[in-house]
Design a protein around this motif. Structure first.
Motif, PDB file in Angstrom:
ATOM      1  N   ILE A   6       0.844  -1.192   0.000  1.00 48.38           N
ATOM      2  CA  ILE A   6       0.000   0.000   0.000  1.00 48.38           C
ATOM      3  C   ILE A   6       0.881   1.244   0.000  1.00 48.38           C
ATOM      4  O   ILE A   6       1.992   1.229   0.527  1.00 48.38           O
ATOM      5  N   SER A   7       0.392   2.276  -0.631  1.00 47.74           N
ATOM      6  CA  SER A   7       1.128   3.538  -0.735  1.00 47.74           C
ATOM      7  C   SER A   7       0.352   4.616   0.005  1.00 47.74           C
ATOM      8  O   SER A   7      -0.819   4.852  -0.310  1.00 47.74           O
ATOM      9  N   ALA A   8       1.003   5.229   0.966  1.00 51.32           N
ATOM     10  CA  ALA A   8       0.361   6.311   1.711  1.00 51.32           C
ATOM     11  C   ALA A   8       1.223   7.555   1.602  1.00 51.32           C
ATOM     12  O   ALA A   8       2.452   7.468   1.565  1.00 51.32           O
ATOM     13  N   SER A   9       0.607   8.680   1.516  1.00 49.42           N
ATOM     14  CA  SER A   9       1.367   9.927   1.447  1.00 49.42           C
ATOM     15  C   SER A   9       0.640  11.017   2.211  1.00 49.42           C
ATOM     16  O   SER A   9      -0.579  10.969   2.385  1.00 49.42           O
ATOM     17  N   SER A  10       1.431  11.952   2.672  1.00 50.36           N
ATOM     18  CA  SER A  10       0.850  13.069   3.416  1.00 50.36           C
ATOM     19  C   SER A  10       1.741  14.288   3.213  1.00 50.36           C
ATOM     20  O   SER A  10       2.965  14.171   3.254  1.00 50.36           O
ATOM     21  N   ARG A  41       4.029   0.240   2.433  1.00 56.78           N
ATOM     22  CA  ARG A  41       3.854  -0.701   3.547  1.00 56.78           C
ATOM     23  C   ARG A  41       3.543  -2.098   3.004  1.00 56.78           C
ATOM     24  O   ARG A  41       2.737  -2.233   2.097  1.00 56.78           O
ATOM     25  N   GLN A  87       3.829   5.679  -6.722  1.00 55.78           N
ATOM     26  CA  GLN A  87       2.444   6.051  -6.438  1.00 55.78           C
ATOM     27  C   GLN A  87       2.350   7.061  -5.291  1.00 55.78           C
ATOM     28  O   GLN A  87       1.473   7.928  -5.287  1.00 55.78           O
ATOM     29  N   GLN A  95       0.242  10.429  -6.154  1.00 54.03           N
ATOM     30  CA  GLN A  95      -1.042  10.740  -5.523  1.00 54.03           C
ATOM     31  C   GLN A  95      -0.990  12.009  -4.662  1.00 54.03           C
ATOM     32  O   GLN A  95      -1.971  12.358  -4.014  1.00 54.03           O
ATOM     33  N   LYS A 127      -7.338  -2.085  -6.237  1.00 51.72           N
ATOM     34  CA  LYS A 127      -6.583  -0.923  -5.767  1.00 51.72           C
ATOM     35  C   LYS A 127      -7.218   0.371  -6.257  1.00 51.72           C
ATOM     36  O   LYS A 127      -7.602   0.479  -7.424  1.00 51.72           O
ATOM     37  N   VAL A 180      -7.244   4.916  -5.252  1.00 50.17           N
ATOM     38  CA  VAL A 180      -6.673   6.020  -4.472  1.00 50.17           C
ATOM     39  C   VAL A 180      -7.778   6.625  -3.610  1.00 50.17           C
ATOM     40  O   VAL A 180      -8.842   6.970  -4.114  1.00 50.17           O
ATOM     41  N   GLY A 196      -4.585  16.662   2.506  1.00 50.45           N
ATOM     42  CA  GLY A 196      -3.215  16.401   2.069  1.00 50.45           C
ATOM     43  C   GLY A 196      -2.790  14.955   2.209  1.00 50.45           C
ATOM     44  O   GLY A 196      -1.634  14.623   1.986  1.00 50.45           O
ATOM     45  N   GLN A 197      -3.715  14.083   2.587  1.00 52.57           N
ATOM     46  CA  GLN A 197      -3.348  12.685   2.823  1.00 52.57           C
ATOM     47  C   GLN A 197      -4.051  11.778   1.812  1.00 52.57           C
ATOM     48  O   GLN A 197      -5.244  11.949   1.546  1.00 52.57           O
ATOM     49  N   ALA A 198      -3.295  10.846   1.275  1.00 54.30           N
ATOM     50  CA  ALA A 198      -3.869   9.923   0.289  1.00 54.30           C
ATOM     51  C   ALA A 198      -3.364   8.510   0.557  1.00 54.30           C
ATOM     52  O   ALA A 198      -2.279   8.321   1.118  1.00 54.30           O
ATOM     53  N   LEU A 199      -4.146   7.556   0.146  1.00 52.04           N
ATOM     54  CA  LEU A 199      -3.785   6.158   0.346  1.00 52.04           C
ATOM     55  C   LEU A 199      -4.198   5.365  -0.889  1.00 52.04           C
ATOM     56  O   LEU A 199      -5.318   5.518  -1.381  1.00 52.04           O
ATOM     57  N   THR A 200      -3.282   4.545  -1.376  1.00 47.04           N
ATOM     58  CA  THR A 200      -3.614   3.649  -2.482  1.00 47.04           C
ATOM     59  C   THR A 200      -3.585   2.220  -1.959  1.00 47.04           C
ATOM     60  O   THR A 200      -2.553   1.759  -1.462  1.00 47.04           O
ATOM     61  N   ALA A 201      -4.700   1.558  -2.050  1.00 49.64           N
ATOM     62  CA  ALA A 201      -4.772   0.202  -1.498  1.00 49.64           C
ATOM     63  C   ALA A 201      -5.966  -0.542  -2.063  1.00 49.64           C
ATOM     64  O   ALA A 201      -6.938   0.055  -2.518  1.00 49.64           O
ATOM     65  N   GLN A 210      -4.543  -4.749   4.413  1.00 53.66           N
ATOM     66  CA  GLN A 210      -3.473  -5.482   5.080  1.00 53.66           C
ATOM     67  C   GLN A 210      -3.992  -5.926   6.452  1.00 53.66           C
ATOM     68  O   GLN A 210      -5.037  -6.550   6.546  1.00 53.66           O
TER      69      GLN A 210
END
Lengths: 228, 205
Positions: free
Chosen positions: A37-41, A199, A217, A221, B81, B83, B89-94, B138
């Motif tokens: 998984i890809s997380a960003s902030s 992660r 990613q 994103q 998957k 986005v 300002g927060q993003a998650l790809t899962a 997860q």
């Protein structure tokens, strides 16, 4: 078939349906557990244009590994020499490439302005079977990272701002790329303006391409990237 | 909310018990398929084949009954998957596994038409629904369990068997819940499902 048999069969069918309906998480795909998984902030209050799009990229990929009885070990670098570990080189190059795609001009170790740019980036890998790791950018200037534990950094009498990162690591593995605002601030207390987290590195089997895509990613994103 | 549920169940049992001794009644057991609609179809779009219900109707006149229903449906869907904007300002790809369970208890009036070999009916159930909503990523588990008010209009057809106090039935209902769930930056309001059911009912005179 007489009515009693029909009723019996129907009753059996309904009973079967009833019990199968009670299964927990039916149809659960293991991929959900094993995926990356890809997380960003990013800090929405930070004006990235102040950075002149320049970032110093640490030549070190910090590796935090749970070594059992000895506690958490930080494998750092060979005192600012070019990375020798082939995986470190791959990760370093991937981070650099993504920073450039995001619009940054990357300043590398050895260049004159290294460490003098408004922003500085660093990469950390965590592999651990503990549930939570807290770590703190203690000496960004030295590119060292310190777990927020008395046995590894010495006793820290207070928790300065910004507060330590807490990453739920378990045994899945985490790659963390951070960009800090180091301009005009106390270098002991840098402020993270962007963080990207991949992660699940050690859960399941992932190719280098998949890890690279997951890292990319994190940048893709982020709404403020690419920088103008 | 728990007090309301307790009072509701107590009243339900009381009404059923007082009517039970007097008149015709029938009880039904069946298989229920449910399809989420509205906001919740974005949470889980797949129909639930895992469900059932037990219901009872006690007649207060030849054509009017008071009915109750205990239901159960579990929904699930593996989401590819995507986005998610999870904050400022927060993003998650899962990829996620979304899971939901409905366990409604409703009571209300029903009107029955006697056409001989087939008995159509219409009804309106009001009650409470225990809803479990869960999002897995997860080893991360986001969930919310709640009691919600539910409204359940329903129409159906009963087909009495000859010489035995049994009938087959088919029915379709619409469940509207007054609830909400927030996960990964998405808010889902007022769970609505279309329910289809088949089953058997037995009459007690």
């Amino acid at each position: 078939m007489n009515k009693k048999v029909k009723i019996g069969l129907l009753s059996a069918m309904f009973s079967g349906l009833f019990f199968t309906a009670c299964e927990t998480y039916p149809g659960y795909d293991d991929y959900v557990d094993e995926q990356l998984i890809s997380a960003s902030s990013y800090d929405t209050k930070y004006n990235f244009s102040k950075s002149n799009n320049q970032v110093s990229l640490s030549d070190t990929v910090t590796y935090i590994n749970d070594t059992g009885n000895s506690g958490t070990e930080i494998v750092t670098r060979d005192s600012h020499v070019n990375p020798k570990n082939p995986y470190t080189t791959i990760i370093y190059n991937a981070v650099k490439s993504n920073l450039e795609t995001a619009g940054f001009s990357v300043v590398e170790y050895g260049q004159a302005s290294y460490g003098a740019t408004p922003l500085a980036a660093s990469t950390t890998l965590i592999k651990s079977d503990v549930e939570v790791i807290s770590y703190y950018p203690w000496w960004w200037y030295d590119w060292g990272w310190c777990t927020w534990d008395w046995w590894s950094c010495g006793y820290i009498p207070y928790v300065p701002y910004p507060y330590p990162y807490v990453v739920g690591a378990y045994d899945v593995g985490v790659m963390n790329v951070d960009i800090f605002n180091v301009a005009g601030t106390n270098k002991l207390k840098p402020q993270a303006v962007w963080s990207g987290i991949v992660r699940g590195l050690y859960d399941g089997t992932h190719t280098q391409q998949e890890v690279g895509d997951a890292l990319k990613q994190c940048f893709d994103q982020t709404a403020v990237f690419p920088l103008k | 909310m728990k007090k309301i549920v307790a009072i509701f169940l107590f009243a339900l049992v009381g009404v059923a018990a007082s009517l039970q001794a007097q008149t015709k009644q029938y009880y039904s057991l069946g298989w229920d398929i449910a399809l989420p609609t509205g906001d919740y179809s974005n949470f889980i779009s797949d129909a639930s084949l895992r469900g059932g219900s037990f219901s009872g109707n006690v007649f207060v006149t030849d054509a009017v009954s008071i009915g109750f229903r205990f239901g159960y449906n579990s929904f699930h869907e593996n989401k590819d998957k995507a986005v998610y904007q999870i904050g400022d300002g927060q993003a998650l790809t899962a990829a996620t596994y979304n899971y939901m369970v409905n366990a409604p208890v409703v009571v209300g009036p029903y009107y029955h038409f006697n056409l001989g070999s087939v008995e159509p009916y219409v009804g309106l159930g009001l009650g409470v629904n225990y809803i479990t909503q869960e999002t897995l990523i997860q080893d991360i588990d986001i969930y919310k369990n709640e009691w919600a008010f539910i409204m359940n209009p329903e129409i159906g057809l009963r087909f009495p068997f000859k010489n035995v106090p049994l009938a087959a039935y088919v029915k379709v209902g619409y469940n509207v819940n007054f609830n909400s769930y927030n996960a990964l930056g998405n808010e889902y309001n007022n769970l609505q499902t279309i329910n289809f059911g088949i089953g058997l009912s037995w009459t007690v005179q």
